[in-house]
Design an enzyme around this catalytic site. Structure first.
Site, PDB file in Angstrom:
ATOM      1  N   ASP A   7      -0.053  -4.972   3.089  1.00 24.48           N
ATOM      2  CA  ASP A   7       0.142  -3.521   3.133  1.00 24.48           C
ATOM      3  C   ASP A   7      -0.377  -2.982   4.462  1.00 24.48           C
ATOM      4  OD1 ASP A   7       0.855  -0.940   2.110  1.00 24.48           O
ATOM      5  OD2 ASP A   7      -1.280  -0.533   1.917  1.00 24.48           O
ATOM      6  N   SER A   8       0.036  -1.761   4.774  1.00 22.26           N
ATOM      7  CA  SER A   8      -0.439  -1.119   6.001  1.00 22.26           C
ATOM      8  C   SER A   8      -1.926  -0.774   5.900  1.00 22.26           C
ATOM      9  CB  SER A   8       0.376   0.146   6.264  1.00 22.26           C
ATOM     10  OG  SER A   8       0.327   0.993   5.130  1.00 22.26           O
ATOM     11  N   CYS A  70       3.892  -2.675   0.852  1.00 18.67           N
ATOM     12  CA  CYS A  70       4.152  -1.444   1.593  1.00 18.67           C
ATOM     13  C   CYS A  70       5.642  -1.103   1.526  1.00 18.67           C
ATOM     14  CB  CYS A  70       3.723  -1.651   3.041  1.00 18.67           C
ATOM     15  SG  CYS A  70       3.933  -0.203   4.078  1.00 18.67           S
ATOM     16  N   GLU A 150      -6.239   9.015  -0.046  1.00 18.44           N
ATOM     17  CA  GLU A 150      -7.335   8.342   0.668  1.00 18.44           C
ATOM     18  C   GLU A 150      -8.623   9.161   0.581  1.00 18.44           C
ATOM     19  OE1 GLU A 150      -6.577   6.097   4.075  1.00 18.44           O
ATOM     20  OE2 GLU A 150      -4.865   5.157   3.078  1.00 18.44           O
ATOM     21  N   CYS A 180       5.852   4.677  -2.463  1.00 15.04           N
ATOM     22  CA  CYS A 180       4.744   4.543  -1.507  1.00 15.04           C
ATOM     23  C   CYS A 180       3.559   3.997  -2.289  1.00 15.04           C
ATOM     24  CB  CYS A 180       4.422   5.917  -0.920  1.00 15.04           C
ATOM     25  SG  CYS A 180       2.936   5.919   0.095  1.00 15.04           S
ATOM     26  N   THR A 181       2.840   3.076  -1.653  1.00 13.30           N
ATOM     27  CA  THR A 181       1.726   2.404  -2.339  1.00 13.30           C
ATOM     28  C   THR A 181       0.691   3.360  -2.932  1.00 13.30           C
ATOM     29  OG1 THR A 181       0.774   2.278  -0.131  1.00 13.30           O
ATOM     30  CG2 THR A 181       1.761   0.261  -1.009  1.00 13.30           C
TER      31      THR A 181
END
Ligand code: DGL
Length: 247
Positions: A7-8, A70, A150, A180-181
């Site tokens: 993942d990013s 991702c 986040e 989206c994750t």
């Protein structure tokens, strides 16, 4: 089987959570490109380059397969990554579109696709949904959800205001693809916003469903071995993993 999850950043932990819940793998190697996140505002060539670099990193492990958690990378870079990989690679976009078609029997159902700007601009979900016979969809880039998650804002006024901002022109959907994750972490708030009749499609559950349709997993692994790697501050990634995954 030994799986690499890419993942990013930290968001792909939502996919790891599904892998753990379904106990599919004996060993999980997670790589989050935390130094260069977010990918969702970057261009195609950059996303491909980062994807290729990750394949080189994964060559240090003898992986049986790689899951690209991702959505942004899954939308742009899988072909190029497959060209240099020595193990199969599975992305979440195809799996998510198939999971949506399994969940919605009526081809006229209205599907709302949410994702980063890059994922939405790629039209990767549109193409997949179209090939599965669905043409009644709306798409919306909802990148602000990424920093909100986040910041661990999973409910409350700021999130509600963001919903109003993004969804003011959206028709009531039958399903919402959480493309989206990060979005599974605000799934309860999205479910409350759209109502119980709207189905939410989660990339982690979708990839599990997809892999289970392709392979026979004859054994369950209750306590898989997980290793976390990050391009910046791996301790922060490990701390979030401990919190989100309760490991
Ligand atoms: N992991 C990304 C995705 O699923 C979201 C975060 C980012 O923009 O890098 O699209």
């Amino acid at each position: 089987m030994k799986v690499g999850v890419f993942d990013s950043g930290i968001g792909g932990l939502t996919v790891v959570k599904s892998l753990l819940q379904h106990q599919l793998f004996e060993e999980i190697i997670y790589y989050g490109d935390t130094a260069r996140v977010p990918y969702g505002i970057k261009d195609k060539n950059t996303i491909i380059r980062y994807g290729l670099e990750t394949i080189e990193f994964f060559k240090n492990f003898e992986l049986d397969l790689i899951i690209v958690a991702c959505n942004t990378v899954s939308a742009y870079a899988l072909d190029e990554m497959r060209d240099i990989s020595n193990c199969p690679i599975y992305g979440v976009v195809k799996a998510g579109a198939i999971a949506t078609s399994n969940a919605l029997k009526d081809k006229n159902s209205n599907i709302l696709v949410l994702g980063t700007k890059a994922t939405i601009n790629s039209k990767a979900y549109n193409t997949r949904l179209h090939s599965l016979g669905y043409d009644n969809f709306q798409t919306k880039a909802t990148g602000l959800f990424v920093p909100l998650v986040e910041e661990e804002i999973f409910s409350g006024e700021i999130l509600e205001a963001t919903f109003k901002h993004y969804f003011k022109d959206i028709k009531q959907p039958d399903a919402v693809i959480l493309g989206c994750t990060h979005f599974p972490l605000i799934a309860p708030a999205l479910q409350a916003y759209f109502g119980e009749d709207t189905q939410l499609i989660h990339s982690g559950e979708a990839i599990v469903e997809y892999l289970e349709s392709k392979f026979t997993f004859s054994k369950k692994y209750e306590n898989p071995h997980i290793k976390f790697f990050a391009s910046e501050n791996p301790d922060a990634l490990k701390a979030i993993a401990a919190k989100w995954l309760k490991i």
